[in-house]
Design an enzyme around this catalytic site. Structure first.
Site, PDB file in Angstrom:
ATOM      1  CE  LYS A 100      18.197  43.009  44.743  1.00 21.89           C
ATOM      2  NZ  LYS A 100      18.428  42.311  46.050  1.00 21.89           N
TER       3      LYS A 100
ATOM      4  CE1 TYR B 136      19.387  37.258  44.471  1.00 18.67           C
ATOM      5  CE2 TYR B 136      17.121  37.523  43.735  1.00 18.67           C
ATOM      6  CZ  TYR B 136      18.331  38.074  44.138  1.00 18.67           C
ATOM      7  OH  TYR B 136      18.477  39.451  44.202  1.00 18.67           O
TER       8      TYR B 136
ATOM      9  NE  ARG C  54      22.416  45.969  47.789  1.00 17.47           N
ATOM     10  CZ  ARG C  54      23.015  44.790  47.648  1.00 17.47           C
ATOM     11  NH1 ARG C  54      24.140  44.537  48.290  1.00 17.47           N
ATOM     12  NH2 ARG C  54      22.487  43.860  46.870  1.00 17.47           N
TER      13      ARG C  54
ATOM     14  CG  ASN D  92      19.266  44.655  48.754  1.00 10.39           C
ATOM     15  OD1 ASN D  92      18.626  44.467  47.719  1.00 10.39           O
ATOM     16  ND2 ASN D  92      20.087  43.758  49.254  1.00 10.39           N
TER      17      ASN D  92
ATOM     18  CG  HIS E 282      21.691  41.087  41.561  1.00 13.37           C
ATOM     19  ND1 HIS E 282      22.072  40.134  42.480  1.00 13.37           N
ATOM     20  CD2 HIS E 282      22.271  40.745  40.378  1.00 13.37           C
ATOM     21  CE1 HIS E 282      22.842  39.237  41.857  1.00 13.37           C
ATOM     22  NE2 HIS E 282      22.975  39.587  40.590  1.00 13.37           N
TER      23      HIS E 282
ATOM     24  CD  GLU F   8      24.127  36.868  38.787  1.00 14.29           C
ATOM     25  OE1 GLU F   8      24.353  38.088  38.567  1.00 14.29           O
ATOM     26  OE2 GLU F   8      24.258  36.348  39.907  1.00 14.29           O
TER      27      GLU F   8
HETATM   28  P1  DAT Z   1      23.808  40.349  47.692  1.00 13.91           P
HETATM   29  O1  DAT Z   1      22.539  40.849  47.027  1.00 13.91           O
HETATM   30  O2  DAT Z   1      24.497  41.446  48.434  1.00 13.91           O
HETATM   31  O3  DAT Z   1      24.700  39.585  46.757  1.00 13.91           O
HETATM   32  P2  DAT Z   1      23.032  37.792  48.804  1.00 13.91           P
HETATM   33  O4  DAT Z   1      23.416  37.187  47.494  1.00 13.91           O
HETATM   34  O5  DAT Z   1      23.614  37.194  50.030  1.00 13.91           O
HETATM   35  O6  DAT Z   1      23.345  39.344  48.827  1.00 13.91           O
HETATM   36  O7  DAT Z   1      21.451  37.725  48.958  1.00 13.91           O
HETATM   37  C1  DAT Z   1      20.614  37.962  47.858  1.00 13.91           C
HETATM   38  C2  DAT Z   1      19.458  38.823  48.295  1.00 13.91           C
HETATM   39  O8  DAT Z   1      18.668  38.107  49.246  1.00 13.91           O
HETATM   40  C3  DAT Z   1      19.879  40.107  49.018  1.00 13.91           C
HETATM   41  O9  DAT Z   1      20.135  41.150  48.117  1.00 13.91           O
HETATM   42  C4  DAT Z   1      18.706  40.354  49.902  1.00 13.91           C
HETATM   43  C5  DAT Z   1      18.213  38.986  50.265  1.00 13.91           C
HETATM   44  N1  DAT Z   1      18.768  38.513  51.537  1.00 13.91           N
HETATM   45  C6  DAT Z   1      20.027  38.075  51.766  1.00 13.91           C
HETATM   46  N2  DAT Z   1      20.195  37.715  53.042  1.00 13.91           N
HETATM   47  C7  DAT Z   1      18.989  37.906  53.626  1.00 13.91           C
HETATM   48  C8  DAT Z   1      18.489  37.723  54.952  1.00 13.91           C
HETATM   49  N3  DAT Z   1      19.257  37.248  55.925  1.00 13.91           N
HETATM   50  N4  DAT Z   1      17.191  38.050  55.184  1.00 13.91           N
HETATM   51  C9  DAT Z   1      16.408  38.529  54.213  1.00 13.91           C
HETATM   52  N5  DAT Z   1      16.808  38.722  52.956  1.00 13.91           N
HETATM   53  C10 DAT Z   1      18.076  38.423  52.662  1.00 13.91           C
HETATM   54 MG    MG Z   2      24.393  37.786  45.793  1.00 15.53          MG
END
Ligand code: DAT
Ligand code: MG
Length: 142
Positions: free
Chosen positions: A13, A53, A106, A120, A123, A134
């Site tokens: 990222k 996303y 992370r 973080n 991805h 994707e």
């Molecule tokens: P991951 O990246 O672990 O698959 P995710 O798909 O639930 O996690 O979310 C995608 C991204 O969105 C994640 O890397 C960071 C952001 N994100 C997720 N939950 C969040 C939250 N509660 N507040 C802020 N950003 C968030």
């Molecule tokens: Mg995800």
């Protein structure tokens, strides 16, 4: 695939690229024995990121997430190996860098500045279906 060889989409990222962590992340992928199939440094446009996303449309952090992800170049990579989809998620660690275990990408490299989108570092696709979707989105020629 019966051999267990899979492909996943990894993104380094904008925070990871900005902070000079590309080499460290790629080094961890290579050290684990995974193979880079395709890789590209690019600043993604809004349409691509909203599609990437799509599962998070409507959530409070969605707009901030898309804005952050488009704030600078990312490294997009297709990574191949035995059970790489789930194993890369283990290498990446928990979504929230504050909760990600030490030793994970992370946990070791992530920094949450309290912005709407967590910074973080990486991805990784979360399932074979997500990986196929994707990879087609980021690398239509593959
Ligand atoms: P991951 O990246 O672990 O698959 P995710 O798909 O639930 O996690 O979310 C995608 C991204 O969105 C994640 O890397 C960071 C952001 N994100 C997720 N939950 C969040 C939250 N509660 N507040 C802020 N950003 C968030
Ligand atoms: Mg995800």
């Amino acid at each position: 695939m019966s051999s267990g060889i899979e492909r996943t989409l990894v993104l380094i990222k904008p925070d990871g690229v900005r902070r000079g962590q590309v080499g460290q992340v790629l080094g961890r992928i290579e050290a684990k024995g995974f193979t880079l199939v395709r890789m590209d440094l690019r600043t993604a446009d809004k349409a691509l990121l909203e599609e990437h996303y799509a599962e998070h449309v409507g959530k409070g952090f969605f707009a901030g997430l898309v804005e952050f992800m488009g704030s600078g170049p990312v490294v997009a990579a297709v990574v191949e190996g035995h059970q790489v989809i789930s194993t890369f998620r283990v290498l990446a660690g928990a979504t929230d860098p504050a909760k990600a275990a030490p030793g994970s990408i992370r946990g070791d490299l992530g920094r949450d500045w309290g912005t709407p989108a967590q910074q973080n570092v990486v991805h990784g696709s979360d399932s074979p279906q997500s990986a196929a979707r994707e990879i087609a989105l980021w690398f239509p020629s593959l």
